[in-house]
Scaffold this motif. Structure first.
Motif, mmCIF file in Angstrom:
data_model
loop_
_atom_site.group_PDB
_atom_site.id
_atom_site.type_symbol
_atom_site.label_atom_id
_atom_site.label_comp_id
_atom_site.label_asym_id
_atom_site.label_seq_id
_atom_site.Cartn_x
_atom_site.Cartn_y
_atom_site.Cartn_z
ATOM 1 N N LEU A 319 0.886 -1.162 0.118
ATOM 2 C CA LEU A 319 -0.073 -0.006 -0.124
ATOM 3 C C LEU A 319 1.073 1.409 0.034
ATOM 4 N N LEU A 320 1.953 1.220 0.668
ATOM 5 C CA LEU A 320 2.754 2.433 0.705
ATOM 6 C C LEU A 320 3.296 2.704 -0.678
ATOM 7 N N ASN A 321 3.894 1.583 -1.342
ATOM 8 C CA ASN A 321 4.269 1.577 -2.638
ATOM 9 C C ASN A 321 3.287 2.137 -3.671
ATOM 10 N N CYS A 322 2.021 1.952 -3.205
ATOM 11 C CA CYS A 322 0.933 2.334 -4.302
ATOM 12 C C CYS A 322 0.438 3.605 -3.705
ATOM 13 N N GLY A 323 0.944 4.545 -2.732
ATOM 14 C CA GLY A 323 0.887 5.680 -2.498
ATOM 15 C C GLY A 323 -0.200 6.017 -1.489
ATOM 16 N N VAL A 324 -0.396 5.142 -0.682
ATOM 17 C CA VAL A 324 -1.517 5.444 0.501
ATOM 18 C C VAL A 324 -1.213 6.268 1.296
ATOM 19 N N GLY A 325 0.181 6.843 1.720
ATOM 20 C CA GLY A 325 0.452 7.885 2.493
ATOM 21 C C GLY A 325 0.217 9.141 1.953
ATOM 22 N N GLU A 326 0.608 9.621 0.356
ATOM 23 C CA GLU A 326 -0.007 10.691 -0.028
ATOM 24 C C GLU A 326 -1.326 10.769 -0.244
ATOM 25 N N LEU A 327 -2.055 9.900 -0.579
ATOM 26 C CA LEU A 327 -3.584 9.916 -0.305
ATOM 27 C C LEU A 327 -4.251 10.235 0.825
ATOM 28 N N LEU A 328 -3.645 9.518 1.858
ATOM 29 C CA LEU A 328 -4.106 9.882 3.121
ATOM 30 C C LEU A 328 -3.958 11.418 3.343
ATOM 31 N N LEU A 329 -2.887 12.053 3.062
ATOM 32 C CA LEU A 329 -2.498 13.605 3.389
ATOM 33 C C LEU A 329 -3.483 14.429 2.532
ATOM 34 N N ALA A 330 -3.573 13.951 1.173
ATOM 35 C CA ALA A 330 -4.676 14.556 0.531
ATOM 36 C C ALA A 330 -6.151 14.502 0.895
ATOM 37 N N ASP A 370 5.845 -7.285 -18.637
ATOM 38 C CA ASP A 370 7.356 -6.973 -18.554
ATOM 39 C C ASP A 370 7.946 -5.966 -17.352
ATOM 40 N N ALA A 371 7.005 -5.049 -17.289
ATOM 41 C CA ALA A 371 7.536 -3.716 -16.291
ATOM 42 C C ALA A 371 7.269 -4.208 -14.732
ATOM 43 N N PRO A 372 8.339 -3.844 -14.061
ATOM 44 C CA PRO A 372 8.104 -4.184 -12.533
ATOM 45 C C PRO A 372 6.778 -3.427 -12.107
ATOM 46 N N LEU A 373 6.221 -4.022 -11.288
ATOM 47 C CA LEU A 373 4.804 -3.543 -10.625
ATOM 48 C C LEU A 373 5.036 -2.489 -9.606
ATOM 49 N N LEU A 374 4.435 -1.666 -9.442
ATOM 50 C CA LEU A 374 4.374 -0.485 -8.754
ATOM 51 C C LEU A 374 4.456 -0.970 -7.066
ATOM 52 N N GLY A 375 3.223 -1.926 -6.878
ATOM 53 C CA GLY A 375 3.315 -2.351 -5.387
ATOM 54 C C GLY A 375 4.368 -2.993 -4.846
ATOM 55 N N PHE A 376 5.488 -3.511 -5.697
ATOM 56 C CA PHE A 376 6.501 -4.428 -5.084
ATOM 57 C C PHE A 376 7.726 -3.660 -5.490
#
Length: 385
Positions: A319-330, A370-376
């Motif tokens: 969740l942190l990799n997926c930006g839950v922190g910035e979503l919380l701040l917003a 092929d691309a590395p996944l955001l969440g990991f």
């Protein structure tokens, strides 16, 4: 585990008694013994009477437990960032398996739409008629503009592309209970005693279960579970997945952690009105029955069927990799004090190591990505599987 459980209503007890009789008759027809997996299937999914097939409310404050999407929409908004990346790399279609109240579908669809990548189709595989109706009502109330993209499925499609997502699905799949000794493997199934009560009864494990049990890193003597149904389900998805990702979030751990001596006795737990208990035979149909997911077995089943293990991480890191922190701040910036405080508390529960952050994991299995996944991107633990 000793607990005091709230007394069920007369109607609930009557329904449970009907289900118990079906289970007793099933045991009698099977010469006095069924596997715990079969018992769990009957207790959870018997039409009209099983826990997930009856009419009682399961999710949220009025139910028996609260899942991550029920706690805060920030869970679905963070997850949407990962799903969006998968859809852009494959096909703009989502399948959610076991959608519960429909809360995740609303949040995920709405967030994907806000990101400019709403899927062409959002399909929900849900076998419970009561839950289908609740999902449809939730979507109609909270995302009516997106409802036309949603359809319900009775079975998995023959071919799958895009993202298949399931939150807290594998833990409720029927599991076999096993006792390891130095010389043999016994399966602990279910029988009926002289008083008509359901009881655990051991017998030698069949070859399939014995081989699976012997492959686990277990130091006998030991009692635990083997999730054959979860492995078979992942393998079936793998056969159907043409291009995309199977994204699973659930509570569990790698095999070496799951079969650690401190977990001798197994991880089967029951949930009733926000109370956890360990009596799986208590009024069948009234409690959810779950067990921890063996993510090593999940990864191996997918890999053996041709999928690549794209990532494995704690829910907190995912969740942190997926930006839950910035979503919380917003959200806190846009909300009043009370709403912001509630959002902060919910996110804390989702990511705190002593809450859901460490016990829950996310795993991605895919084909053609092929691309590395955001969440990991950080905290990937594939090497521990």
């Amino acid at each position: 585990m000793q607990t005091r459980l709230a007394p069920p209503s007369a109607d609930a007890l009557a329904a449970s008694a009907q289900l118990k009789q079906i289970i007793v008759d099933t045991i009698a027809a099977a010469s006095g013994w069924i596997s715990f997996a079969r018992y769990m299937e009957l207790a959870l999914y018997t039409p009209g009477l099983g826990y997930y097939a009856g009419g009682s409310r399961k999710f949220g404050a009025e139910g028996d437990f609260v899942t991550a999407p029920e706690m805060t929409p920030l869970f679905g908004r963070a997850l949407a960032r990962q799903v969006a990346q998968i859809l852009q790399a494959s096909t703009p279609e989502v399948i959610e398996v076991g959608a519960g109240s429909g809360r995740l579908a609303v949040d995920l669809l709405s967030a994907l739409d806000a990101l400019g990548c709403a899927p062409q189709r959002y399909r929900i595989l849900e076998l419970s008629g009561e839950l289908r109706a609740r999902q449809a009502a939730t979507l109609a109330d909270d995302a009516p503009q997106l409802l036309e993209r949603v359809e319900w499925l009775d079975r998995l499609p023959e071919r799958i592309s895009g993202c298949l997502v399931a939150n807290e699905l594998l833990d409720a799949m029927p599991t076999h209970t096993v006792r390891w000794s130095e010389d043999f493997v016994l399966e602990i199934g279910v029988g009926v005693d002289a008083h008509g009560d359901l009881v655990g009864v051991e017998r030698p494990a069949d070859e399939t279960l014995r081989l699976a049990a012997q492959a686990e890193p277990v130091a006998a003597p030991y009692c635990g579970e083997i999730g054959l149904a979860a492995r078979a389900w992942v393998a079936e998805i793998a056969e159907r997945l043409e291009c995309g990702v199977l994204l699973l979030i659930d509570y569990g751990m790698s095999a070496h952690e799951l079969y650690h001596p401190q977990r001798n006795g197994g991880t089967v737990r029951c949930h009733y009105r926000h109370t956890v208990h360990d009596d799986a035979f208590w009024h069948p149909g009234l409690s959810d029955i779950t067990s921890h997911v063996d993510f090593s077995a999940v990864a191996e089943a997918g890999f053996a069927a041709g999928l690549e293990v794209l990532g494995y991480a704690s829910q907190a890191n995912f969740l942190l990799n997926c930006g839950v922190g910035e979503l919380l701040l917003a959200q806190r910036a846009a909300s009043d004090g009370a709403d912001g405080f509630r959002a902060q508390n919910a996110v804390n529960r989702l990511i705190a190591p002593n809450e859901m952050g460490e016990l829950f994991k996310a795993i991605a299995l895919g084909r053609g990505i092929d691309a590395p996944l955001l969440g990991f991107m950080r905290g990937d633990r594939v090497h521990t599987l």
